[in-house]
Design an enzyme around this catalytic site. Structure first.
Site, PDB file in Angstrom:
ATOM      1  N   CYS A 105       0.859  -1.187   0.000  1.00 14.88           N
ATOM      2  CA  CYS A 105       0.000   0.000   0.000  1.00 14.88           C
ATOM      3  C   CYS A 105       0.893   1.233   0.000  1.00 14.88           C
ATOM      4  O   CYS A 105       1.888   1.271   0.720  1.00 14.88           O
ATOM      5  CB  CYS A 105      -0.874  -0.017   1.252  1.00 14.88           C
ATOM      6  SG  CYS A 105      -1.957   1.406   1.412  1.00 14.88           S
ATOM      7  N   HIS A 150      -9.527  -3.566  -1.159  1.00 13.71           N
ATOM      8  CA  HIS A 150      -8.490  -2.793  -0.466  1.00 13.71           C
ATOM      9  C   HIS A 150      -8.904  -1.311  -0.400  1.00 13.71           C
ATOM     10  O   HIS A 150      -8.788  -0.668   0.646  1.00 13.71           O
ATOM     11  CB  HIS A 150      -7.158  -2.980  -1.212  1.00 13.71           C
ATOM     12  CG  HIS A 150      -5.975  -2.270  -0.626  1.00 13.71           C
ATOM     13  ND1 HIS A 150      -4.919  -2.932  -0.045  1.00 13.71           N
ATOM     14  CD2 HIS A 150      -5.671  -0.946  -0.546  1.00 13.71           C
ATOM     15  CE1 HIS A 150      -4.022  -2.044   0.382  1.00 13.71           C
ATOM     16  NE2 HIS A 150      -4.448  -0.826   0.074  1.00 13.71           N
ATOM     17  N   GLU A 151      -9.413  -0.780  -1.509  1.00 12.03           N
ATOM     18  CA  GLU A 151      -9.800   0.645  -1.538  1.00 12.03           C
ATOM     19  C   GLU A 151     -11.078   0.896  -0.736  1.00 12.03           C
ATOM     20  O   GLU A 151     -11.192   1.922  -0.057  1.00 12.03           O
ATOM     21  CB  GLU A 151      -9.976   1.124  -2.987  1.00 12.03           C
ATOM     22  CG  GLU A 151      -8.736   0.980  -3.874  1.00 12.03           C
ATOM     23  CD  GLU A 151      -7.454   1.502  -3.254  1.00 12.03           C
ATOM     24  OE1 GLU A 151      -7.512   2.473  -2.478  1.00 12.03           O
ATOM     25  OE2 GLU A 151      -6.384   0.919  -3.534  1.00 12.03           O
ATOM     26  N   HIS A 156     -10.073   1.226   2.745  1.00 16.59           N
ATOM     27  CA  HIS A 156      -9.539   2.567   3.044  1.00 16.59           C
ATOM     28  C   HIS A 156     -10.684   3.528   3.342  1.00 16.59           C
ATOM     29  O   HIS A 156     -10.613   4.334   4.277  1.00 16.59           O
ATOM     30  CB  HIS A 156      -8.752   3.115   1.844  1.00 16.59           C
ATOM     31  CG  HIS A 156      -7.307   2.738   1.835  1.00 16.59           C
ATOM     32  ND1 HIS A 156      -6.450   3.021   2.876  1.00 16.59           N
ATOM     33  CD2 HIS A 156      -6.552   2.129   0.890  1.00 16.59           C
ATOM     34  CE1 HIS A 156      -5.235   2.594   2.572  1.00 16.59           C
ATOM     35  NE2 HIS A 156      -5.264   2.046   1.372  1.00 16.59           N
TER      36      HIS A 156
END
Lengths: 185, 171
Positions: free
Chosen positions: A107, A150-151, A154
């Site tokens: 990341c 993953h995003e 976030h």
């Protein structure tokens, strides 16, 4: 299959925030996709991803904005099977997920560490396109599925560090020493 | 049969493990459980081996390894019974800005709940501190109360903590 995205304004390249930082650990607010500030944020994310080598996705908290907006583009990545080209979504969520697989993730906000994370390899994501606010469903697999999760993490204030699978599941990112050029002095 | 605990710590270079394993094999010591990693660039290995040689013999045989840049300790250890885990295993992950006492505070919360840490990794990467602990909890423990207490102490420390059941897929 590519996503038909509305034309975004020119984006600015922003600094990417690194952990530890509070903004990476709080859940982003849902946003109005037609709000000009949100549209600009989306354009900025795309521009920042574009100039970052190897970057396949970037979320608003990574540029210091606590909001549910991100972009992903895995089309050039060797681990990609299905790809929708450039994806830009706000207020996205995973609505279906199956077939967990383990893989090592890195990341831009945690630049020197990678970690083994188990994620669904087949997913459907629902989200809104910036500007038009059109609701889209994206069904995908493999690396694009991982990048989207993953995003979305976030946007929810989570890092891959929160999902590693064991005490030995983090690794220093290997940076190979370049052989010295004999012409160097 | 004697069991020996051996630690080797120091400057990393290729060949340390090959050399140590060769010495142990020549001493007739069977290398059982071992763990080696690099800690901030330092070579760090701990192992248990068993055989007929005693600690002094093995320590002497390992001397060539030391070579000014490695510390070696050899100590006889009693046989430990292989106990079953207390109960289910959890993974505690912590990350945040480095400060003094993160491990001490959180590990004491775990200890007070009767949790046994069976594996631990910490990393300092720039100003980011990362802690990963695998914890066996007794069946009788109040998992929700432990989670609440970890969250409370983490908020005081300004770090993010999560605690998840470790999945074991039996095949």
């Amino acid at each position: 299959v590519s996503l038909t995205l509305p034309t975004l304004p020119d984006g600015r390249v922003l600094d990417v925030i690194r952990a530890p930082s509070q903004v990476l650990s709080v859940a982003g607010l849902s946003v109005d996709p037609a709000d000009p500030r949100v549209v600009q944020l989306c354009a900025d994310l795309v521009a920042t991803m574009g100039v970052s080598p190897g970057c396949v996705g970037l979320a608003a908290p990574q540029v210091g904005v606590s909001a549910q907006a991100f972009c992903v583009d895995v089309s050039a990545h060797p681990k990609t099977r299905t790809t929708h080209g450039l994806i830009v979504l706000v207020n996205a969520e995973v609505v279906e997920a199956s077939r967990n697989e383990k893989a090592r993730e890195g990341c831009m906000s945690v630049p020197h560490i990678t970690g083994d994370v188990k994620r669904a390899s087949k997913i459907t994501v629902a989200g809104l396109l910036p500007l038009s606010g059109e609701r889209v469903l994206i069904t995908t697999d493999a690396f694009e599925a991982r990048a989207l999760q993953h995003e979305i993490d976030h946007c929810d204030g989570k890092l891959f560090l929160d999902r590693v699978i064991g005490a030995h599941a983090v690794h220093p990112r290997k940076v190979y020493l370049q052989p010295r050029d004999p012409g160097d002095s | 049969v004697t069991s020996l605990a051996i630690t080797v710590v120091g400057h990393d270079r290729p060949g340390i493990i090959a050399q140590a394993a060769e010495v142990l094999s020549q001493c007739g010591m069977n290398l059982e459980d071992s763990s080696m990693t690099l800690l901030r660039g330092h070579f760090a290995m701990t192992l248990i081996c068993a055989g007929e040689a005693d600690a002094a013999q093995v320590e002497a045989a390992l001397q060539p390894l030391v070579n000014g840049s490695l510390d070696v300790t050899v100590r006889e250890v009693p046989e430990e019974p292989d106990l079953p885990p207390l109960g289910p295993a959890y993974l505690v992950t912590v990350h945040g800005a480095d400060r003094l006492g993160i491990v001490a505070r959180l590990a004491s919360v775990i200890a007070r709940a009767g949790g046994n840490i069976t594996d631990l990794t910490t990393r300092l990467s720039g100003t980011l501190y990362l802690l990963l602990a695998e914890v066996d909890l007794p069946h009788s423990s109040d998992v929700d109360a432990l989670q609440a207490r970890l969250a409370e102490v983490s908020a005081e420390l300004g770090v993010e903590t999560s605690m998840r059941l470790i999945e074991n897929d039996q095949l």
